[in-house]
Design a protein around this motif. Structure first.
Motif, PDB file in Angstrom:
ATOM      1  N   LEU A  31      39.620  38.921  52.104  1.00 16.33           N
ATOM      2  CA  LEU A  31      39.413  39.981  50.510  1.00 16.33           C
ATOM      3  C   LEU A  31      41.608  40.169  50.507  1.00 16.33           C
ATOM      4  O   LEU A  31      41.344  40.244  49.750  1.00 16.33           O
ATOM      5  N   ASN A  34      44.692  38.040  51.379  1.00 20.40           N
ATOM      6  CA  ASN A  34      44.829  36.649  51.330  1.00 20.40           C
ATOM      7  C   ASN A  34      45.504  38.082  49.008  1.00 20.40           C
ATOM      8  O   ASN A  34      45.325  36.989  48.137  1.00 20.40           O
ATOM      9  N   ASN A  35      45.112  38.810  49.418  1.00 27.07           N
ATOM     10  CA  ASN A  35      45.617  39.687  48.295  1.00 27.07           C
ATOM     11  C   ASN A  35      44.487  38.943  46.221  1.00 27.07           C
ATOM     12  O   ASN A  35      45.213  39.550  45.567  1.00 27.07           O
ATOM     13  N   ALA A  36      43.561  39.141  47.261  1.00 22.66           N
ATOM     14  CA  ALA A  36      42.676  38.513  46.152  1.00 22.66           C
ATOM     15  C   ALA A  36      41.916  39.430  45.629  1.00 22.66           C
ATOM     16  O   ALA A  36      41.678  41.035  45.734  1.00 22.66           O
ATOM     17  N   SER A  37      41.087  39.090  44.319  1.00 26.96           N
ATOM     18  CA  SER A  37      40.503  39.680  43.529  1.00 26.96           C
ATOM     19  C   SER A  37      38.473  39.771  43.758  1.00 26.96           C
ATOM     20  O   SER A  37      38.386  38.233  43.781  1.00 26.96           O
ATOM     21  N   LEU A  38      37.817  40.691  43.565  1.00 30.16           N
ATOM     22  CA  LEU A  38      36.345  40.356  43.308  1.00 30.16           C
ATOM     23  C   LEU A  38      36.034  39.570  41.749  1.00 30.16           C
ATOM     24  O   LEU A  38      35.560  39.124  41.805  1.00 30.16           O
ATOM     25  N   SER A  39      36.670  39.809  41.212  1.00 29.37           N
ATOM     26  CA  SER A  39      36.312  38.860  40.062  1.00 29.37           C
ATOM     27  C   SER A  39      37.039  37.783  39.782  1.00 29.37           C
ATOM     28  O   SER A  39      36.205  37.073  38.789  1.00 29.37           O
ATOM     29  N   GLN A  40      37.810  37.274  40.742  1.00 29.36           N
ATOM     30  CA  GLN A  40      38.055  35.602  40.869  1.00 29.36           C
ATOM     31  C   GLN A  40      36.972  35.085  41.087  1.00 29.36           C
ATOM     32  O   GLN A  40      36.550  33.813  41.543  1.00 29.36           O
ATOM     33  N   PHE A  41      35.839  35.546  41.958  1.00 24.10           N
ATOM     34  CA  PHE A  41      34.778  35.181  42.321  1.00 24.10           C
ATOM     35  C   PHE A  41      33.619  34.918  42.034  1.00 24.10           C
ATOM     36  O   PHE A  41      32.039  34.876  41.951  1.00 24.10           O
ATOM     37  N   PRO A  48      42.059  45.282  38.105  1.00 28.25           N
ATOM     38  CA  PRO A  48      43.416  44.539  38.782  1.00 28.25           C
ATOM     39  C   PRO A  48      44.607  44.687  37.855  1.00 28.25           C
ATOM     40  O   PRO A  48      46.271  44.317  38.989  1.00 28.25           O
ATOM     41  N   VAL A  54      43.087  45.876  45.328  1.00 28.66           N
ATOM     42  CA  VAL A  54      42.644  44.753  45.960  1.00 28.66           C
ATOM     43  C   VAL A  54      42.165  45.839  47.355  1.00 28.66           C
ATOM     44  O   VAL A  54      40.819  45.788  48.079  1.00 28.66           O
ATOM     45  N   GLU A  57      39.010  47.072  46.472  1.00 28.54           N
ATOM     46  CA  GLU A  57      37.764  46.586  46.181  1.00 28.54           C
ATOM     47  C   GLU A  57      37.599  46.010  47.661  1.00 28.54           C
ATOM     48  O   GLU A  57      36.130  46.076  47.496  1.00 28.54           O
TER      49      GLU A  57
END
Length: 99
Positions: A31, A34-41, A48, A54, A57
């Motif tokens: 997480l 990849n500089n991702a957000s939980l809302s993307q999943f 964000p 990041v 989260e």
């Protein structure tokens, strides 16, 4: 034989908790990497638009993951401990002579 099975079950619980902890760490690392957000999943996450979302989260994910592992693993180990004590009590009662 019964005590061996109880110990084997406790080892299995600890093994599952260890693997789960490694999976939580891997998910959190991915997480952040990849500089991702939980809302993307599809999981409702932190806002964000904040600069450190990041990391916040990741902390939420780690806290929830490790908290679940501690609660479930601790509960299972507590139940096996109670069962072990009850089997010792049953053996003691069976060994007591009745007159």
């Amino acid at each position: 034989m019964r005590h061996f099975m109880i110990r084997a079950f406790e080892v299995l619980i600890l093994l599952i908790c260890g693997v789960s902890a490694l999976l939580v760490l891997a998910a959190t690392t991915l997480l952040v990497a990849n500089n991702a957000s939980l809302s993307q999943f599809g999981i409702s996450g932190y806002a964000p638009d904040r600069p450190n979302y990041v990391w916040v989260e990741a902390a939420i994910l780690m806290g929830a993951g490790f908290g679940t592992i501690i609660l479930v693993g601790g509960g299972a180990l507590t139940l096996t401990g109670i069962y072990r004590k009850l089997t010792k009590l049953v053996e003691l009662v069976d060994a007591t002579p009745v007159d």
